[in-house]
Design a protein around this motif. Structure first.
Motif, PDB file in Angstrom:
ATOM      1  N   THR A   7      11.265   1.925  -4.452  1.00  0.00           N
ATOM      2  CA  THR A   7      10.799   3.226  -3.956  1.00  0.00           C
ATOM      3  C   THR A   7       9.453   3.070  -3.236  1.00  0.00           C
ATOM      4  OG1 THR A   7       9.866   3.734  -6.148  1.00  0.00           O
ATOM      5  CG2 THR A   7      12.040   4.616  -5.676  1.00  0.00           C
ATOM      6  N   GLU A   8       8.577   2.243  -3.805  1.00  0.00           N
ATOM      7  CA  GLU A   8       7.274   2.027  -3.162  1.00  0.00           C
ATOM      8  C   GLU A   8       7.425   1.271  -1.851  1.00  0.00           C
ATOM      9  OE1 GLU A   8       4.356   3.278  -3.732  1.00  0.00           O
ATOM     10  OE2 GLU A   8       5.047   4.373  -5.486  1.00  0.00           O
ATOM     11  N   PHE A   9       8.374   0.328  -1.821  1.00  0.00           N
ATOM     12  CA  PHE A   9       8.614  -0.444  -0.601  1.00  0.00           C
ATOM     13  C   PHE A   9       9.072   0.499   0.520  1.00  0.00           C
ATOM     14  CE2 PHE A   9      11.511  -2.961   2.126  1.00  0.00           C
ATOM     15  CZ  PHE A   9      10.622  -3.940   2.543  1.00  0.00           C
ATOM     16  N   LEU A  10      10.037   1.349   0.213  1.00  0.00           N
ATOM     17  CA  LEU A  10      10.561   2.244   1.254  1.00  0.00           C
ATOM     18  C   LEU A  10       9.513   3.283   1.666  1.00  0.00           C
ATOM     19  CD1 LEU A  10      14.274   2.618   0.057  1.00  0.00           C
ATOM     20  CD2 LEU A  10      13.390   1.176   1.910  1.00  0.00           C
ATOM     21  N   ASP A  11       8.664   3.701   0.737  1.00  0.00           N
ATOM     22  CA  ASP A  11       7.562   4.609   1.089  1.00  0.00           C
ATOM     23  C   ASP A  11       6.621   3.951   2.095  1.00  0.00           C
ATOM     24  OD1 ASP A  11       8.425   6.596  -0.529  1.00  0.00           O
ATOM     25  OD2 ASP A  11       6.853   6.412  -2.044  1.00  0.00           O
ATOM     26  N   LEU A  12       6.335   2.673   1.826  1.00  0.00           N
ATOM     27  CA  LEU A  12       5.427   1.952   2.725  1.00  0.00           C
ATOM     28  C   LEU A  12       6.060   1.765   4.106  1.00  0.00           C
ATOM     29  CD1 LEU A  12       2.762   0.337   3.105  1.00  0.00           C
ATOM     30  CD2 LEU A  12       4.018  -1.700   2.385  1.00  0.00           C
ATOM     31  N   VAL A  13       7.359   1.406   4.111  1.00  0.00           N
ATOM     32  CA  VAL A  13       8.058   1.232   5.395  1.00  0.00           C
ATOM     33  C   VAL A  13       8.024   2.546   6.167  1.00  0.00           C
ATOM     34  CG1 VAL A  13      10.286   0.723   6.493  1.00  0.00           C
ATOM     35  CG2 VAL A  13       9.555  -0.593   4.488  1.00  0.00           C
ATOM     36  N   GLU A  14       8.247   3.656   5.473  1.00  0.00           N
ATOM     37  CA  GLU A  14       8.228   4.959   6.155  1.00  0.00           C
ATOM     38  C   GLU A  14       6.846   5.251   6.739  1.00  0.00           C
ATOM     39  OE1 GLU A  14       9.654   8.325   3.886  1.00  0.00           O
ATOM     40  OE2 GLU A  14       8.858   9.726   5.385  1.00  0.00           O
ATOM     41  N   SER A  15       5.790   4.979   5.959  1.00  0.00           N
ATOM     42  CA  SER A  15       4.461   5.330   6.467  1.00  0.00           C
ATOM     43  C   SER A  15       4.015   4.411   7.594  1.00  0.00           C
ATOM     44  CB  SER A  15       3.438   5.380   5.338  1.00  0.00           C
ATOM     45  OG  SER A  15       3.141   4.090   4.900  1.00  0.00           O
ATOM     46  N   LYS A  16       4.458   3.152   7.586  1.00  0.00           N
ATOM     47  CA  LYS A  16       4.022   2.224   8.648  1.00  0.00           C
ATOM     48  C   LYS A  16       4.931   2.249   9.873  1.00  0.00           C
ATOM     49  CE  LYS A  16       0.864  -0.396   6.267  1.00  0.00           C
ATOM     50  NZ  LYS A  16      -0.550  -0.388   6.505  1.00  0.00           N
ATOM     51  N   PHE A  17       6.260   2.395   9.635  1.00  0.00           N
ATOM     52  CA  PHE A  17       7.208   2.238  10.746  1.00  0.00           C
ATOM     53  C   PHE A  17       8.093   3.462  10.991  1.00  0.00           C
ATOM     54  CE2 PHE A  17       6.552  -1.969   8.721  1.00  0.00           C
ATOM     55  CZ  PHE A  17       5.863  -2.591   9.755  1.00  0.00           C
ATOM     56  N   ARG A  68       2.979  -9.601   1.642  1.00  0.00           N
ATOM     57  CA  ARG A  68       1.555  -9.552   1.290  1.00  0.00           C
ATOM     58  C   ARG A  68       1.003  -8.132   1.469  1.00  0.00           C
ATOM     59  NH1 ARG A  68      -2.980 -13.504   3.791  1.00  0.00           N
ATOM     60  NH2 ARG A  68      -4.774 -12.260   3.177  1.00  0.00           N
ATOM     61  N   VAL A  69       1.366  -7.518   2.589  1.00  0.00           N
ATOM     62  CA  VAL A  69       0.937  -6.127   2.812  1.00  0.00           C
ATOM     63  C   VAL A  69       1.543  -5.220   1.736  1.00  0.00           C
ATOM     64  CG1 VAL A  69       1.056  -4.171   4.414  1.00  0.00           C
ATOM     65  CG2 VAL A  69       0.616  -6.464   5.285  1.00  0.00           C
ATOM     66  N   TYR A  70       2.779  -5.539   1.360  1.00  0.00           N
ATOM     67  CA  TYR A  70       3.413  -4.738   0.314  1.00  0.00           C
ATOM     68  C   TYR A  70       2.646  -4.883  -1.016  1.00  0.00           C
ATOM     69  CZ  TYR A  70       6.758  -2.767  -2.899  1.00  0.00           C
ATOM     70  OH  TYR A  70       7.316  -2.009  -3.889  1.00  0.00           O
ATOM     71  N   GLY A  71       2.145  -6.080  -1.298  1.00  0.00           N
ATOM     72  CA  GLY A  71       1.341  -6.295  -2.515  1.00  0.00           C
ATOM     73  C   GLY A  71       0.092  -5.427  -2.517  1.00  0.00           C
ATOM     74  N   LEU A  72      -0.558  -5.321  -1.355  1.00  0.00           N
ATOM     75  CA  LEU A  72      -1.753  -4.468  -1.234  1.00  0.00           C
ATOM     76  C   LEU A  72      -1.399  -3.021  -1.577  1.00  0.00           C
ATOM     77  CD1 LEU A  72      -3.167  -5.765   2.202  1.00  0.00           C
ATOM     78  CD2 LEU A  72      -4.049  -6.324  -0.070  1.00  0.00           C
ATOM     79  N   HIS A  73      -0.293  -2.574  -1.036  1.00  0.00           N
ATOM     80  CA  HIS A  73       0.162  -1.197  -1.260  1.00  0.00           C
ATOM     81  C   HIS A  73       0.579  -0.982  -2.720  1.00  0.00           C
ATOM     82  CE1 HIS A  73       2.418   2.549  -0.546  1.00  0.00           C
ATOM     83  NE2 HIS A  73       3.342   2.016  -1.303  1.00  0.00           N
ATOM     84  N   PHE A  74       1.264  -1.970  -3.292  1.00  0.00           N
ATOM     85  CA  PHE A  74       1.808  -1.812  -4.644  1.00  0.00           C
ATOM     86  C   PHE A  74       0.690  -1.664  -5.673  1.00  0.00           C
ATOM     87  CE2 PHE A  74       4.233  -3.179  -8.480  1.00  0.00           C
ATOM     88  CZ  PHE A  74       5.285  -2.287  -8.377  1.00  0.00           C
ATOM     89  N   ARG A 137      11.909 -15.846  -7.967  1.00  0.00           N
ATOM     90  CA  ARG A 137      11.966 -14.917  -6.830  1.00  0.00           C
ATOM     91  C   ARG A 137      10.991 -15.270  -5.709  1.00  0.00           C
ATOM     92  NH1 ARG A 137      13.237 -12.897 -11.399  1.00  0.00           N
ATOM     93  NH2 ARG A 137      11.070 -12.753 -12.076  1.00  0.00           N
ATOM     94  N   SER A 138      10.093 -16.192  -5.958  1.00  0.00           N
ATOM     95  CA  SER A 138       9.160 -16.675  -4.922  1.00  0.00           C
ATOM     96  C   SER A 138       8.432 -15.546  -4.199  1.00  0.00           C
ATOM     97  CB  SER A 138       9.892 -17.550  -3.886  1.00  0.00           C
ATOM     98  OG  SER A 138      10.504 -18.640  -4.522  1.00  0.00           O
ATOM     99  N   LEU A 139       7.940 -14.587  -4.977  1.00  0.00           N
ATOM    100  CA  LEU A 139       7.231 -13.460  -4.359  1.00  0.00           C
ATOM    101  C   LEU A 139       5.717 -13.705  -4.340  1.00  0.00           C
ATOM    102  CD1 LEU A 139       9.297 -10.527  -5.942  1.00  0.00           C
ATOM    103  CD2 LEU A 139       9.371 -11.337  -3.580  1.00  0.00           C
ATOM    104  N   TYR A 140       5.318 -14.957  -4.126  1.00  0.00           N
ATOM    105  CA  TYR A 140       3.885 -15.281  -4.210  1.00  0.00           C
ATOM    106  C   TYR A 140       3.030 -14.551  -3.166  1.00  0.00           C
ATOM    107  CZ  TYR A 140       4.773 -18.549  -0.428  1.00  0.00           C
ATOM    108  OH  TYR A 140       5.139 -19.072   0.767  1.00  0.00           O
ATOM    109  N   PRO A 141       3.548 -14.227  -1.968  1.00  0.00           N
ATOM    110  CA  PRO A 141       2.688 -13.457  -1.053  1.00  0.00           C
ATOM    111  C   PRO A 141       2.425 -12.039  -1.582  1.00  0.00           C
ATOM    112  CG  PRO A 141       4.496 -14.498   0.139  1.00  0.00           C
ATOM    113  CD  PRO A 141       4.831 -14.580  -1.322  1.00  0.00           C
ATOM    114  N   PHE A 142       3.402 -11.508  -2.320  1.00  0.00           N
ATOM    115  CA  PHE A 142       3.243 -10.200  -2.970  1.00  0.00           C
ATOM    116  C   PHE A 142       2.125 -10.311  -4.023  1.00  0.00           C
ATOM    117  CE2 PHE A 142       4.923  -7.341  -6.458  1.00  0.00           C
ATOM    118  CZ  PHE A 142       4.781  -6.133  -5.800  1.00  0.00           C
ATOM    119  N   ALA A 143       2.148 -11.399  -4.789  1.00  0.00           N
ATOM    120  CA  ALA A 143       1.088 -11.645  -5.770  1.00  0.00           C
ATOM    121  C   ALA A 143      -0.267 -11.751  -5.069  1.00  0.00           C
ATOM    122  CB  ALA A 143       1.379 -12.932  -6.555  1.00  0.00           C
ATOM    123  N   HIS A 144      -0.298 -12.424  -3.931  1.00  0.00           N
ATOM    124  CA  HIS A 144      -1.528 -12.604  -3.159  1.00  0.00           C
ATOM    125  C   HIS A 144      -2.126 -11.238  -2.796  1.00  0.00           C
ATOM    126  CE1 HIS A 144      -4.255 -13.953  -0.029  1.00  0.00           C
ATOM    127  NE2 HIS A 144      -3.952 -15.214  -0.258  1.00  0.00           N
ATOM    128  N   GLY A 145      -1.289 -10.346  -2.304  1.00  0.00           N
ATOM    129  CA  GLY A 145      -1.742  -9.000  -1.932  1.00  0.00           C
ATOM    130  C   GLY A 145      -2.284  -8.245  -3.141  1.00  0.00           C
TER     131      GLY A 145
END
Ligand code: HEM
Length: 179
Positions: A7-17, A68-74, A137-145
């Motif tokens: 839900t947070e991912f799709l919210d971010l996609v909506e606000s950015k794109f 990574r941007v998604y991590g910042l938002h999350f 899951r190799s979501l390390y860029p998400f962790a970085h954010g």
């Protein structure tokens, strides 16, 4: 994967794109859930991979940059939804070194089916933290954010270096230094 991640991912996609891009990537992804997510539901990780891949194609931004941007938002979503867990920490290094032993332990109590990464602390001082991230899951860029935003949350800055210990990103060493 928990619904809040979708839900947070799709919210971010909506606000950015925009909403059209949300609809486009849902249509292209052929999702078992049909793109209908509730924050407490559980969905296949594959659905996130498809959404991310199609967003990357639509925007020509690399998946890892999007993550990574998604991590910042999350992080903001965590503050809004789980502020009580975060409140017990006085600073970012204390917070980040407590994910494995406290934060995600609480998350697991709330959601026994959560798919969480592992963090191992190799070194910790007031200024520096060295962690190993492990997850299939190799979501390390998400962790970085999330790490970057943890510092910002306390009005601090940091330098984060990462090194892939496994080529597929399932094991990554992070060196986080307060600036
Ligand atoms: C995943 C909760 C803090 C790193 C998750 C998930 C939840 C969660 C619900 C999704 C699990 C699933 O999809 O099944 C929380 C809460 C936090 C917190 C409530 C604080 C109050 C952090 C912080 C980091 C972090 C500060 C910093 C690195 C991750 C990563 C994942 C994740 C990287 C993705 C799963 C993976 O890589 O395998 N967390 N988290 N979390 N969390 Fe946390």
């Amino acid at each position: 994967m928990k619904g809040i991640v979708f839900t947070e991912f799709l919210d971010l996609v909506e606000s950015k794109f925009g909403l059209e891009t949300v609809q486009q990537i849902i249509d292209e992804s052929e999702l078992e859930s049909n793109g209908v997510y509730t924050s407490v539901g559980t969905y296949k990780f594959n659905e996130m991979v498809s959404l991310l891949t199609n967003l990357s194609k639509a925007t020509k931004i690399a998946p890892n940059d999007l993550l990574r941007v998604y991590g910042l938002h999350f992080f903001d979503a965590l503050v809004n939804n789980y502020g009580s867990i975060l409140k017990s920490y006085k600073g970012p290094i204390e917070l980040l070194s407590s994910i494995e032993g406290h934060i995600h332990v609480q998350v697991r109590k709330l959601y026994p089916d959560a798919e969480l990464p592992q963090f191992e602390t190799l070194e910790q001082t007031d200024e520096k933290l060295v962690l190993i991230y492990r997850s299939s899951r190799s979501l390390y860029p998400f962790a970085h954010g999330l790490m970057e935003k943890s510092f910002e949350h306390y009005g601090q800055n940091c330098d984060i270096k990462h090194e892939l210990l496994k080529e597929d990103g399932s094991e990554v060493r992070f060196e986080i230094v307060k600036k």
